[in-house]
Design an enzyme around this catalytic site. Structure first.
Site, short mmCIF file in Angstrom:
data_model
loop_
_atom_site.label_atom_id
_atom_site.label_comp_id
_atom_site.label_asym_id
_atom_site.label_seq_id
_atom_site.Cartn_x
_atom_site.Cartn_y
_atom_site.Cartn_z
N LYS A 37 0.84 -1.11 0.01
CA LYS A 37 0.00 0.01 -0.19
C LYS A 37 1.03 1.43 0.17
CE LYS A 37 -0.59 -0.44 5.09
NZ LYS A 37 -1.10 0.01 5.96
N ARG A 139 -9.35 -0.36 15.72
CA ARG A 139 -9.46 0.25 14.51
C ARG A 139 -10.31 0.04 13.52
NH1 ARG A 139 -3.95 0.79 10.64
NH2 ARG A 139 -4.29 -1.23 10.37
N TYR A 269 15.48 31.03 5.61
CA TYR A 269 14.18 31.78 6.10
C TYR A 269 14.35 31.78 7.36
CZ TYR A 269 11.62 31.17 1.62
OH TYR A 269 11.36 31.14 0.29
N MET A 317 11.05 24.87 0.72
CA MET A 317 9.89 24.16 0.03
C MET A 317 11.06 23.20 -1.26
SD MET A 317 6.82 24.97 -2.46
CE MET A 317 5.89 25.81 -1.37
C1 LIG Z 1 -3.77 -4.76 8.08
C2 LIG Z 1 -2.25 -4.46 7.82
N1 LIG Z 1 -1.55 -5.54 7.61
C3 LIG Z 1 -0.10 -5.29 7.50
C4 LIG Z 1 0.50 -4.13 7.65
C5 LIG Z 1 1.89 -4.08 7.35
O1 LIG Z 1 2.54 -3.54 8.65
P1 LIG Z 1 4.02 -3.44 8.71
O2 LIG Z 1 4.60 -2.53 7.55
O3 LIG Z 1 4.17 -2.67 10.05
O4 LIG Z 1 4.65 -4.76 8.63
C6 LIG Z 1 -0.41 -3.02 7.76
C7 LIG Z 1 0.34 -1.77 7.85
O5 LIG Z 1 0.03 -0.85 8.36
C8 LIG Z 1 -1.66 -3.19 7.90
O6 LIG Z 1 -2.39 -2.07 8.12
#
Ligand SMILES: Cc1ncc(COP(=O)(O)O)c(C=O)c1O
Length: 377
Positions: A37, A139, A269, A317
């Site tokens: 992700k 969560r 700055y 920036m």
């Molecule tokens: C549901 C879930 N599984 C796995 C992970 C992977 O976590 P990590 O990057 O700490 O290994 C995440 C990341 O936040 C997550 O939200």
């Protein structure tokens, strides 16, 4: 023509090797899902997933339906689990991408069924669902007592498959915290109740990076590491488990201007830094818009001209000034701001009071990603 924009060099072979190390940590035969992700934690979603798929990784974890579609569009093979529930247009995109879906409630399931009905030529077969139970992260997910009824209903439906049951660990990076064991006890009890109902999901999963390397009882049937795949450590307690992991991202930026200034000169700055002696200032083409945080003003470090140099004054920036002392950097020289040959992401994050996750995912769109892959041995 010298490159002036910041560059993140991504070592795909290092990521592959780190994931092999994670596989060895999860020796019990658990399947491997790598969390890719947030653009693979800033490393590039498609190039990373493609290389891992080539090395046999069968699952990818994403945060959004859009990320799932991107993997499909790129033709990356393997299963894609969206790690949180989707609704509306996102649910339709998720169904069209033939993703595996995380659900928490009956409403989440209803949203996916509605999406399947609305998607022309939706993939055949039951929707593959992973029911998330909350065992202590608070969560996503219902408490096990309520999740059980949702699981029973999914299991009984012919248009759905209860492919997985999962939970997420809140404190797995802290080895002194008993929360992880309490969460896993609650998860085990939940799985036992499901089994009593005759519900046996194919995959039970709980382990992030910390769970994968430090909590064998969290491995179950599939592990879900993210950060460790990129060679970073989620917390100081885990250093000993990750000592041979390789940081896969090296951030560099080029020197745009060099000048000699006398002692007492105030720079950048707000004039928040005053030269304590005659010195050389190297102005480097990276700033907070690139993800080099302003919090590194007067504190951050880089490697430049074979020495460690410190940020002088306020990070701008697009540019940052470094005190190069008596070194003689040249316009076009590259400073290493993060990763091999420069500061570790964990150290920079700790200086900022944050975590390497935030630093890596904050790298801006102006940072060009360059990929490196070792030739096959
Ligand atoms: C549901 C879930 N599984 C796995 C992970 C992977 O976590 P990590 O990057 O700490 O290994 C995440 C990341 O936040 C997550 O939200």
């Amino acid at each position: 023509m010298p490159v002036v924009v910041p560059v993140a060099e991504i070592d795909l072979s290092a990521i592959v090797r780190n994931v092999r190390r994670l596989r060895r940590a999860a020796q019990g035969g658990a399947e491997m899902l790598v969390a890719v992700k947030a653009d693979a934690y800033g490393h590039g979603l498609v190039p990373v997933a493609r290389e891992l798929a080539r090395d046999g990784v069968g699952w990818f974890g994403v945060a959004t339906a859009h990320e799932a579609s991107e993997l499909r569009r790129a033709g990356v093979p393997g299963r894609v689990l969206i790690l949180s529930p989707t609704r509306g247009a996102d649910a339709r995109r998720a169904v069209a991408a033939d993703a595996d879906h995380t659900v928490c409630t009956d409403d989440d399931v209803a949203a996916l069924r509605a999406a399947r009905d609305a998607v022309p030529r939706a993939p055949d077969g039951p929707l593959r669902l992973h029911l998330k139970a909350d065992t202590g992260m608070a969560r996503l997910g219902l408490p096990p007592a309520h999740a059980r009824a949702v699981a029973d209903r999914i299991d009984a439906a012919s248009d759905l498959t209860l492919e997985g049951v999962c939970t997420h660990l809140a404190c797995a990076d802290d080895l002194d915290d008993a929360t992880t064991d309490r969460q896993l006890d609650a998860f085990d009890a939940f799985l036992a109740e499901l089994a009593r109902d005759g519900v046996r999901p194919r995959l039970r999963h709980a382990a992030n990076s910390a769970g994968t390397v430090a909590h064998p009882r969290a491995h179950y049937d599939l592990v879900r590491p993210g950060l460790a795949a990129f060679g970073c450590c989620p917390g100081a307690d885990l250093n000993r488990f990750l000592s041979d992991f390789e940081p896969a991202l090296r951030l560099t930026a080029s020197v745009a201007f060099v000048k000699r200034i006398p002692a007492g000169t105030k720079v950048s700055y707000g004039h928040r830094w005053t030269a304590p002696r005659d010195t050389t200032i190297a102005t480097v083409r990276i700033g907070y818009a690139d993800g080099f945080p302003r919090g590194l003003s007067n504190r951050g470090e880089a490697r430049l001209a074979d020495r460690t140099v410190r940020v002088a004054g306020t990070v701008c920036m697009d540019q940052t000034l470094f005190d190069a002392g008596d070194a003689t950097p040249q316009v076009g020289d590259r400073a290493v701001l993060l990763g091999p040959g420069g500061p570790r992401a964990e150290a920079v994050a700790s200086l900022l009071g944050t975590i390497p996750y935030e630093l890596l995912t904050g790298l801006g769109a102006r940072v060009t990603r360059r990929y490196r892959l070792d030739a096959p041995a």
